[in-house]
Design a protein around this motif. Sequence first.
Motif, PDB file in Angstrom:
ATOM      1  N   UNK A 100       0.853  -1.198   0.000  1.00  0.00           N
ATOM      2  CA  UNK A 100       0.000   0.000   0.000  1.00  0.00           C
ATOM      3  C   UNK A 100       0.887   1.245   0.000  1.00  0.00           C
ATOM      4  N   UNK A 101       0.520   2.225  -0.843  1.00  0.00           N
ATOM      5  CA  UNK A 101       1.309   3.455  -0.985  1.00  0.00           C
ATOM      6  C   UNK A 101       0.465   4.697  -0.717  1.00  0.00           C
ATOM      7  N   UNK A 102      -0.406   4.636   0.235  1.00  0.00           N
ATOM      8  CA  UNK A 102      -1.327   5.749   0.481  1.00  0.00           C
ATOM      9  C   UNK A 102      -0.620   6.992   1.027  1.00  0.00           C
ATOM     10  N   UNK A 103      -1.107   8.155   0.576  1.00  0.00           N
ATOM     11  CA  UNK A 103      -0.731   9.435   1.178  1.00  0.00           C
ATOM     12  C   UNK A 103      -2.004  10.085   1.697  1.00  0.00           C
ATOM     13  N   UNK A 104      -1.907  11.341   2.081  1.00  0.00           N
ATOM     14  CA  UNK A 104      -3.084  12.008   2.656  1.00  0.00           C
ATOM     15  C   UNK A 104      -4.204  12.166   1.632  1.00  0.00           C
ATOM     16  N   UNK A 105      -3.803  12.383   0.365  1.00  0.00           N
ATOM     17  CA  UNK A 105      -4.817  12.657  -0.660  1.00  0.00           C
ATOM     18  C   UNK A 105      -4.836  11.632  -1.797  1.00  0.00           C
ATOM     19  N   UNK A 106      -3.822  10.780  -1.894  1.00  0.00           N
ATOM     20  CA  UNK A 106      -3.759   9.804  -2.971  1.00  0.00           C
ATOM     21  C   UNK A 106      -3.680   8.396  -2.397  1.00  0.00           C
ATOM     22  N   UNK A 107      -4.393   7.493  -3.071  1.00  0.00           N
ATOM     23  CA  UNK A 107      -4.467   6.127  -2.580  1.00  0.00           C
ATOM     24  C   UNK A 107      -4.037   5.183  -3.700  1.00  0.00           C
ATOM     25  N   UNK A 108      -2.904   4.520  -3.469  1.00  0.00           N
ATOM     26  CA  UNK A 108      -2.274   3.693  -4.504  1.00  0.00           C
ATOM     27  C   UNK A 108      -1.741   2.407  -3.882  1.00  0.00           C
ATOM     28  N   UNK A 109      -1.467   1.437  -4.760  1.00  0.00           N
ATOM     29  CA  UNK A 109      -0.894   0.167  -4.320  1.00  0.00           C
ATOM     30  C   UNK A 109       0.051  -0.375  -5.385  1.00  0.00           C
ATOM     31  N   UNK A 110       0.968  -1.215  -4.942  1.00  0.00           N
ATOM     32  CA  UNK A 110       1.751  -2.043  -5.843  1.00  0.00           C
ATOM     33  C   UNK A 110       1.245  -3.474  -5.730  1.00  0.00           C
ATOM     34  N   UNK A 111       1.058  -4.123  -6.866  1.00  0.00           N
ATOM     35  CA  UNK A 111       0.592  -5.506  -6.881  1.00  0.00           C
ATOM     36  C   UNK A 111       1.573  -6.318  -7.711  1.00  0.00           C
ATOM     37  N   UNK A 112       2.144  -7.355  -7.113  1.00  0.00           N
ATOM     38  CA  UNK A 112       3.085  -8.209  -7.819  1.00  0.00           C
ATOM     39  C   UNK A 112       2.399  -9.516  -8.197  1.00  0.00           C
ATOM     40  N   UNK A 113       2.340  -9.790  -9.518  1.00  0.00           N
ATOM     41  CA  UNK A 113       1.758 -11.040  -9.997  1.00  0.00           C
ATOM     42  C   UNK A 113       2.837 -12.122 -10.059  1.00  0.00           C
ATOM     43  N   UNK A 114       2.405 -13.365 -10.218  1.00  0.00           N
ATOM     44  CA  UNK A 114       3.335 -14.495 -10.182  1.00  0.00           C
ATOM     45  C   UNK A 114       4.353 -14.421 -11.323  1.00  0.00           C
ATOM     46  N   UNK A 115       3.935 -13.929 -12.492  1.00  0.00           N
ATOM     47  CA  UNK A 115       4.844 -13.832 -13.631  1.00  0.00           C
ATOM     48  C   UNK A 115       4.396 -12.700 -14.546  1.00  0.00           C
ATOM     49  N   UNK A 116       5.216 -12.418 -15.538  1.00  0.00           N
ATOM     50  CA  UNK A 116       4.944 -11.300 -16.444  1.00  0.00           C
ATOM     51  C   UNK A 116       3.710 -11.559 -17.290  1.00  0.00           C
ATOM     52  N   UNK A 117       3.491 -12.777 -17.703  1.00  0.00           N
ATOM     53  CA  UNK A 117       2.313 -13.105 -18.514  1.00  0.00           C
ATOM     54  C   UNK A 117       1.038 -12.729 -17.781  1.00  0.00           C
ATOM     55  N   UNK A 118       0.955 -13.073 -16.497  1.00  0.00           N
ATOM     56  CA  UNK A 118      -0.228 -12.717 -15.722  1.00  0.00           C
ATOM     57  C   UNK A 118      -0.352 -11.203 -15.549  1.00  0.00           C
ATOM     58  N   UNK A 119       0.772 -10.533 -15.350  1.00  0.00           N
ATOM     59  CA  UNK A 119       0.742  -9.079 -15.203  1.00  0.00           C
ATOM     60  C   UNK A 119       0.203  -8.406 -16.463  1.00  0.00           C
ATOM     61  N   UNK A 120       0.612  -8.899 -17.642  1.00  0.00           N
ATOM     62  CA  UNK A 120       0.119  -8.349 -18.904  1.00  0.00           C
ATOM     63  C   UNK A 120      -1.381  -8.586 -19.058  1.00  0.00           C
TER      64      UNK A 120
END
Length: 344
Positions: A299-319
Motif C-alpha cells: 500500500x502506498x497511500x498518502x493524505x490525498x492519494x491512494x495507490x498500491x503495488x501488486x506483484x503477480x506471479x509472472x509477467x504473462x499474468x501481469x500483462x
Amino acid sequence: MISFSSPVLPESWMNSNMLLLSLIAPPENLSPEYFGSLLTQYGPVSQVKILNKSLMDYKVLVEMGTPEAAKSAKSFLDQLSSNFIKCSFYSDEKPPQSGSLNNCSLDLINDSTMSSLRNRHSTSLNEIVQEDDKQQPSSKRKINSSSTLQHTTTLCLNGIKGKNLDAQKLYNIFSNFGNIDKILLIKLKNFALIKYLKEEYSIFVFENCQKLQFFDSTISISFVAEDAIEKLLSLDTLYNEQDYYVGSQETDRFNSSNKMNLLPPSQVLHVSNLKKVSSNAETMWDVFSEFGIVEAVKVLNTQFKFMCLVKMENLKQALEVMALMHNEEVDNRNVQISFTKARI
C-alpha cells in the motif's frame, strides 16, 4: 475495399510466361515451394522467386513453363479476392534463366523487413531487386541486407491470439509505452498493427517487447509502413468494430508536452486512482487474484492519494491483468494501472 491501379502493359507482355504476384497480409511462412505447388496444376512451373517479404509488400515472381500456363494460372489467381492478391503479367529485358518442370529453380532473393516499393507499382525486375542502386551496372548490383531496419511509427505484432482479445485490451497494454494513434487487430491473420504518435515510442516497444506472452499469444514485432493501417481499413471483412481503436488526448497516458519516462513491461503493477476504502492489501488481493496468482501487495497511500503495488506471479499474468483491469471500476472508480520499476 482496396482497388489497385495497374500499369498499361505492351500487348506483347500479355504473352509473357512470367507472373508478378503482390499479396496483402499474407499468412506466415509462405515459401517458394508453396507457390510452385499451388500453380503447377495449371502447367509447368520453371522458377519462383520471392522478391520482397513483408506484411504490406509481399511480391513473388513466378515463371511458368509456357505463356498458356501463365494465362491459366493468372485466370485462377484473378478469381481470388482482390483484397488479398494481385496478379499481373511480367516482362523484363533480361529475365532469370528458365529451368524446367523436372528441375524447378526455387530461390529466395530478398527477405527484407521493410520494402522501399510500398507506394509504387514497378514492372522491372531490376528495379524491384535494387531500387536504391540504379546507377550501378547490373552485374554489380547487390541485394539489400535483411538486417537493415527502417524505423516507422507503426508496428506489426505477429502471433496475436486469444478469442477474447480486442483492440481495447491491446491498447491497455501498449499505451504504457507511448501515446497511440490507432490500433487494428486482424484476428484472422493473427496480427495487430499499432501506430504510435512518435517514432521513439515504436522503437522502445520494438526493443523491449519482443516475445511477450499474454493470453494465447507469443508476439514478434516488426516495423511496417506508416500507412499500413489505412491500407487495411477498407478490408472490413477482416475485422470487427471492436478490433479497431483510435486514440485521443483523453485516452493518452502521457502528457505530450512533458518528458516521458518509458518503462518496460514488469511483473509489478502500479495501481492508482483508488478510493481510500479500497486501498488496502486485502481488497487488492481479492480483486487481482481473480486474474492470476498475487505474490505481494504494498500500500502506498498518502493524505490525498491512494495507490498500491501488486506483484503477480509472472509477467504473462501481469500483462493479462493490465489488459483486463486498466480503467475498470473498483468500488465505482476507474482504476489506472501501469508498469513500474518499483520492487516489493
